[in-house]
Each structure stands twice: as C-alpha cells, then as structure tokens.
Motif scaffolding. Structure first.
Motif, PDB file in Angstrom:
ATOM      1  N   THR A 261      80.209 -39.379  73.846  1.00 10.99           N
ATOM      2  CA  THR A 261      80.125 -40.083  75.128  1.00 10.99           C
ATOM      3  C   THR A 261      78.893 -40.969  75.261  1.00 10.99           C
ATOM      4  N   TRP A 262      77.915 -40.795  74.370  1.00 16.29           N
ATOM      5  CA  TRP A 262      76.777 -41.719  74.360  1.00 16.29           C
ATOM      6  C   TRP A 262      77.163 -42.955  73.549  1.00 16.29           C
ATOM      7  N   PRO A 263      76.629 -44.125  73.920  1.00 17.63           N
ATOM      8  CA  PRO A 263      77.056 -45.374  73.258  1.00 17.63           C
ATOM      9  C   PRO A 263      76.772 -45.382  71.756  1.00 17.63           C
ATOM     10  N   ALA A 264      77.791 -45.735  70.975  1.00 16.59           N
ATOM     11  CA  ALA A 264      77.669 -45.790  69.519  1.00 16.59           C
ATOM     12  C   ALA A 264      76.692 -46.880  69.092  1.00 16.59           C
ATOM     13  N   ILE A 265      76.039 -46.635  67.956  1.00 18.33           N
ATOM     14  CA  ILE A 265      75.121 -47.611  67.363  1.00 18.33           C
ATOM     15  C   ILE A 265      75.745 -48.098  66.063  1.00 18.33           C
ATOM     16  N   THR A 266      76.140 -49.366  66.022  1.00 19.94           N
ATOM     17  CA  THR A 266      76.683 -49.937  64.791  1.00 19.94           C
ATOM     18  C   THR A 266      75.910 -51.161  64.320  1.00 19.94           C
ATOM     19  N   CYS A 267      75.082 -51.741  65.203  1.00 22.43           N
ATOM     20  CA  CYS A 267      74.257 -52.914  64.878  1.00 22.43           C
ATOM     21  C   CYS A 267      75.102 -54.161  64.632  1.00 22.43           C
ATOM     22  N   ILE A 268      76.323 -54.198  65.119  1.00 22.28           N
ATOM     23  CA  ILE A 268      77.174 -55.369  64.915  1.00 22.28           C
ATOM     24  C   ILE A 268      76.563 -56.629  65.512  1.00 22.28           C
ATOM     25  N   ASN A 269      75.713 -56.471  66.543  1.00 19.13           N
ATOM     26  CA  ASN A 269      75.114 -57.634  67.187  1.00 19.13           C
ATOM     27  C   ASN A 269      74.155 -58.399  66.277  1.00 19.13           C
ATOM     28  N   LEU A 270      73.744 -57.782  65.149  1.00 19.57           N
ATOM     29  CA  LEU A 270      72.841 -58.474  64.225  1.00 19.57           C
ATOM     30  C   LEU A 270      73.524 -59.634  63.511  1.00 19.57           C
ATOM     31  N   TYR A 271      74.837 -59.528  63.295  1.00 19.79           N
ATOM     32  CA  TYR A 271      75.539 -60.430  62.385  1.00 19.79           C
ATOM     33  C   TYR A 271      76.034 -61.697  63.084  1.00 19.79           C
ATOM     34  N   SER A 272      75.954 -62.798  62.353  1.00 21.20           N
ATOM     35  CA  SER A 272      76.419 -64.079  62.899  1.00 21.20           C
ATOM     36  C   SER A 272      77.932 -64.209  62.834  1.00 21.20           C
ATOM     37  N   HIS A 273      78.598 -63.369  62.024  1.00 26.47           N
ATOM     38  CA  HIS A 273      80.061 -63.364  61.925  1.00 26.47           C
ATOM     39  C   HIS A 273      80.514 -61.925  61.700  1.00 26.47           C
ATOM     40  N   GLN A 274      81.564 -61.513  62.422  1.00 21.46           N
ATOM     41  CA  GLN A 274      82.045 -60.137  62.312  1.00 21.46           C
ATOM     42  C   GLN A 274      82.997 -59.922  61.137  1.00 21.46           C
ATOM     43  N   LEU A 275      83.392 -60.986  60.446  1.00 20.00           N
ATOM     44  CA  LEU A 275      84.343 -60.939  59.333  1.00 20.00           C
ATOM     45  C   LEU A 275      85.725 -60.474  59.777  1.00 20.00           C
ATOM     46  N   LEU A 276      86.014 -60.617  61.059  1.00 17.92           N
ATOM     47  CA  LEU A 276      87.331 -60.302  61.611  1.00 17.92           C
ATOM     48  C   LEU A 276      87.947 -61.556  62.215  1.00 17.92           C
ATOM     49  N   LYS A 277      89.281 -61.623  62.181  1.00 19.24           N
ATOM     50  CA  LYS A 277      89.952 -62.792  62.761  1.00 19.24           C
ATOM     51  C   LYS A 277      89.792 -62.827  64.274  1.00 19.24           C
ATOM     52  N   LYS A 278      89.756 -61.665  64.891  1.00 19.06           N
ATOM     53  CA  LYS A 278      89.546 -61.578  66.332  1.00 19.06           C
ATOM     54  C   LYS A 278      88.293 -60.766  66.588  1.00 19.06           C
ATOM     55  N   GLU A 279      87.310 -61.365  67.238  1.00 21.03           N
ATOM     56  CA  GLU A 279      86.049 -60.666  67.478  1.00 21.03           C
ATOM     57  C   GLU A 279      86.235 -59.475  68.414  1.00 21.03           C
ATOM     58  N   ILE A 280      85.422 -58.461  68.198  1.00 18.44           N
ATOM     59  CA  ILE A 280      85.409 -57.289  69.072  1.00 18.44           C
ATOM     60  C   ILE A 280      84.806 -57.693  70.413  1.00 18.44           C
ATOM     61  N   GLU A 281      85.510 -57.385  71.479  1.00 21.10           N
ATOM     62  CA  GLU A 281      85.054 -57.749  72.822  1.00 21.10           C
ATOM     63  C   GLU A 281      84.527 -56.513  73.541  1.00 21.10           C
ATOM     64  N   VAL A 282      83.340 -56.636  74.099  1.00 20.85           N
ATOM     65  CA  VAL A 282      82.727 -55.536  74.837  1.00 20.85           C
ATOM     66  C   VAL A 282      82.831 -55.840  76.330  1.00 20.85           C
TER      67      VAL A 282
END
Length: 429
Positions: free
Chosen positions: A291-312
């Motif tokens: 229940t605590w927010p996950a830490i993945t550090c995705i915000n560091l990257y200039s591209h997520q390498l996915l066709k559709k970006e993850i939306e928060v």
C-alpha cells in the motif's frame, strides 16, 4: 510450449536533462538496461528488462542456457534466473494462456497501484524542480535521499513552496544519520513539515536499540529493507513500521505475505523503466499490504520503451489487464537506443562489459565556516559519515561538484580524494 530463443539486447536510454546532471555523481549508469526477448515454439514473445548496474539479480549466460528448450511455466518462479529473464517468462506464459501476469501470481486485490517519483541527493533548487514535475505528472509523493552534505531542512523548505499540502516526501538517509542521538533532532526539525510522510533507514538497520529509540521518539513511520534486522527480531522488538521489498517474484511473494501476517505495509522497490514498472504493478496488485507507493525510478528515463506511456493519476497507475504484462514494447525506440553489436563484441574480446564512462568529479562538501571535505566519488561519503567522521546535519552545508578541468591541481586532489576524503579550506580547484 518451449523456449526456443532468448535474445539479450543492451540499450542505453538517456535520462531526462535535469536527471543527467543530478545523477552524474553516482547512478549515471542506471541508464544501461538489458532487455530479454523470449520466443517460444508457439510463436509468442515475452519481454523483460534488467538495470544492469543496480538490479537485485542479473541475467547470466547459465540462466539463459537453463531456460532454452524448457517450458517457461516450469521455470518462471525461479528468482535465480535474474530480473529481466524472469519477467519475460511471466510475460510470455501470460500471452500463451491469454491471461494477465497478475493471474499467474495470485488473487488481484487492487487494479490501480500506488507509485512514487524518485530522486537522489541534489540541491534544494533541483529537488524543488523535480517535485514540481512530479505534481504535474500526476504523482502525489516523492522518495528522496537526504545526505549529510546537504541542508535537508533547506531542501524540504524548497519543496514545500512548490507542492500542495497533500504531496508527501519519503526521506531515505541510508543510515547516514549515524545513531539515535544524532537522528532524532534532525527528524524533529523535519516533522514540522506536513509534507514529510516517513523515514527510511535513518540509521544503520542493524542498530536495533537505536532504531527502537527513534521509533518511540518520533511521530512518523519508519521503513526498513526486509530482512535486516531479521524478520522475527523486527516484529518482536517493534523496530520499524513497514518494509521495503526488493527481490524476485518468489521472494516478493514470500516477504509480502510475511508483512501481511504482521500487518505491516510495504513498498516494492523494483528499479527500472517501463517494463519493470509494469512488472511491479502486477506484483503490487495481488499483495494486500503493498500500500506504500512503489519505487521504480521510471521518472529518470527520457523514454519508457513502451508504445503507450504509463499514466499516473492521483499517485496511482492502472494495472494492465491484457495478456502477460499487458504492454507493447516500442521496438523502434529499442533500436534507437540499442548499443551496437560490434561495440559489445569488441568489449567482450577485452573481457569487458558495456558501461557508461564514470564521470571524473570531485565532490566537495562545503560547510558555512569555510571548511570542506573533498570526496573522490559520491558513494565514498556513506561509509565515512556512517562511521561518524563528519556531522549528520549542519545548517547551510552544501555540495560543490567539480568536474575535471584538466589542471594538475585538480588531478592531484582527485587522486588523493579517491584514496580517502581530504579535509581542507574551501576554494575551487
């Protein structure tokens, strides 16, 4: 169904411009990812990724050999395969069975999972700018790395000016606040800010008595990495309020269930880009106490390498319900950031692996009285301050990063600081 091919692709995905500057001192090489592309005899393809210079377990040649010719379902729960390969096996099995990965893990308890922004230690101005970006991107929390070489009160003050009252800060000192006597006054200063939500590892985790003393003296929760001190000791003595969990699928499930038995919340700390963030979402969706927010550090990257970006949205992102991981890899982006095979082969012939060149920087801690400590590399400060060689907090302290200017004076100081922190009076090299 058998695995017929495992392709391993090294990509170097640039960080965002500000993060390139912030991370140059320490985690610059988290930009290097290894993607695993698993193909089965049914024609299905699964994807996974590993942050080569950070992850809980890398993929090895032996792991690839063990997987080839075998059923991916038979091996996918084996954490020893490494992050990217295990992830890819779950992805491909889900696609073959036409079910989302979370159905292979357990019973879904939530279809939106919490996620946090992340930033290593930086100036108050950079932290405030990162926090403002987090708010704009739909996040409601940020995990930060307070260090003895920055004024943590000034840093938190700067963030408070640019975020709403509900935006939360999770502060991870990595043990650099030394002991209970040093840490409690710092925490008391920070508790005055309603934005400050919790503290992770304020002092070394094996200091059971000190952590118990801190927990009894403050009114914010304390998080610790699962397993240190041992689970039974932690629960019996009441050392912390929740956990950080960072391991493979089977380990995550075991630790998540043990946390639930003790009624302890936790966050998943599975660092990586778009694939890893999605993987963490599937795991978090079946664990009741994630229940605590996950830490993945995705915000560091200039591209997520996915066709559709993850939306928060409101600090949460939706768990995909398509087959496997439920996301499509952007293979054009993969090719754009792919490290050429001839470069990798040349390194292999020399017995080396791909890495970004380590920046040559003298990290100088400058105190208000003009004294300073020069460090040859950023992580050098952890052991130095954990051992009590410098104060855990000084009002007005700052870090000055001094890149190589080509001078003999710089080279001499750098070489000495590489061996041991150098004390002196502040003046630019």
């Amino acid at each position: 169904m058998k695995v017929v091919d495992v392709e391993r692709i090294i990509v170097d995905v640039p960080f965002t411009p500000r993060q390139q500057k912030i991370t140059a001192r320490e985690v610059y090489n988290w930009a290097v990812l290894e993607l695993c592309k698993v193909t089965t005899d049914t024609g299905h393809i699964g994807w996974g990724e590993t942050v080569i210079h950070y992850t809980w377990a890398r993929v090895t040649d032996d792991a690839v050999k063990r997987v080839k010719g075998q059923s991916p379902a038979k091996l996918m729960n084996d954490d020893s395969l490494g992050a990217g390969l295990q992830m890819a096996l779950f992805d491909v099995v889900g696609k073959v069975l036409d079910v989302p990965a979370y159905e292979l893990m357990g019973t879904q308890v939530r279809d939106w999972v919490p996620i946090s922004w992340w930033c290593i230690d930086a100036s108050p101005e950079d932290w405030a700018a990162e926090a403002a970006d987090a708010v704009a991107e739909g996040y409601t929390s940020i995990k930060l790395k307070p260090r003895p070489w920055w004024d943590i009160v000034a840093q938190v003050n700067a963030i408070a000016q640019v975020v709403p009252p509900h935006f939360k800060l999770d502060l991870d000192a990595n043990g650099t606040w030394q002991n209970a006597a040093a840490a409690i006054p710092i925490i008391k200063k920070l508790e005055k800010h309603t934005n400050v939500a919790m503290f992770e590892t304020p002092i070394p985790q094996n200091d059971v008595l000190g952590n118990m003393q801190i927990r009894q003296a403050i009114n914010r929760p304390i998080a610790m990495h699962f397993g240190s001190p041992p689970y039974i000791t932690n629960i019996r003595e009441g050392v912390c309020d929740g956990y950080v969990i960072c391991t493979g699928k089977s380990g995550v499930m075991q630790q998540g269930i043990l946390s639930a038995e003790a009624q302890m919340p936790f966050w998943l700390q599975l660092v990586g880009n778009g694939l890893t963030t999605t993987w963490a979402a599937h795991l978090g969706s079946v664990l009741t106490h994630a229940t605590w927010p996950a830490i993945t550090c995705i915000n560091l990257y200039s591209h997520q390498l996915l066709k559709k970006e993850i939306e928060v949205v409101g600090g949460y992102h939706k768990v995909p319900d398509g087959p496997g991981l439920g996301v499509e890899v952007d293979e054009e982006a993969v090719e754009k950031y792919r490290v050429p095979e001839d470069t990798l082969e040349e390194l292999k012939q020399r017995g080396e692996t791909y890495d970004r060149p380590k920046p040559r920087i003298i990290n100088t801690i400058v105190y208000p009285d003009g004294s300073c400590i020069h460090m040859g590399y950023s992580s050098q400060g952890y052991g130095y301050f954990n051992a009590g060689h410098g104060p855990a907090y000084v009002e007005g302290v700052r870090l000055e990063a001094q890149p190589d200017d080509g001078s003999e004076a710089w080279r001499d100081l750098f070489e000495r600081a590489q061996q041991h922190p150098v004390r002196g009076r502040w003046e630019e090299v």
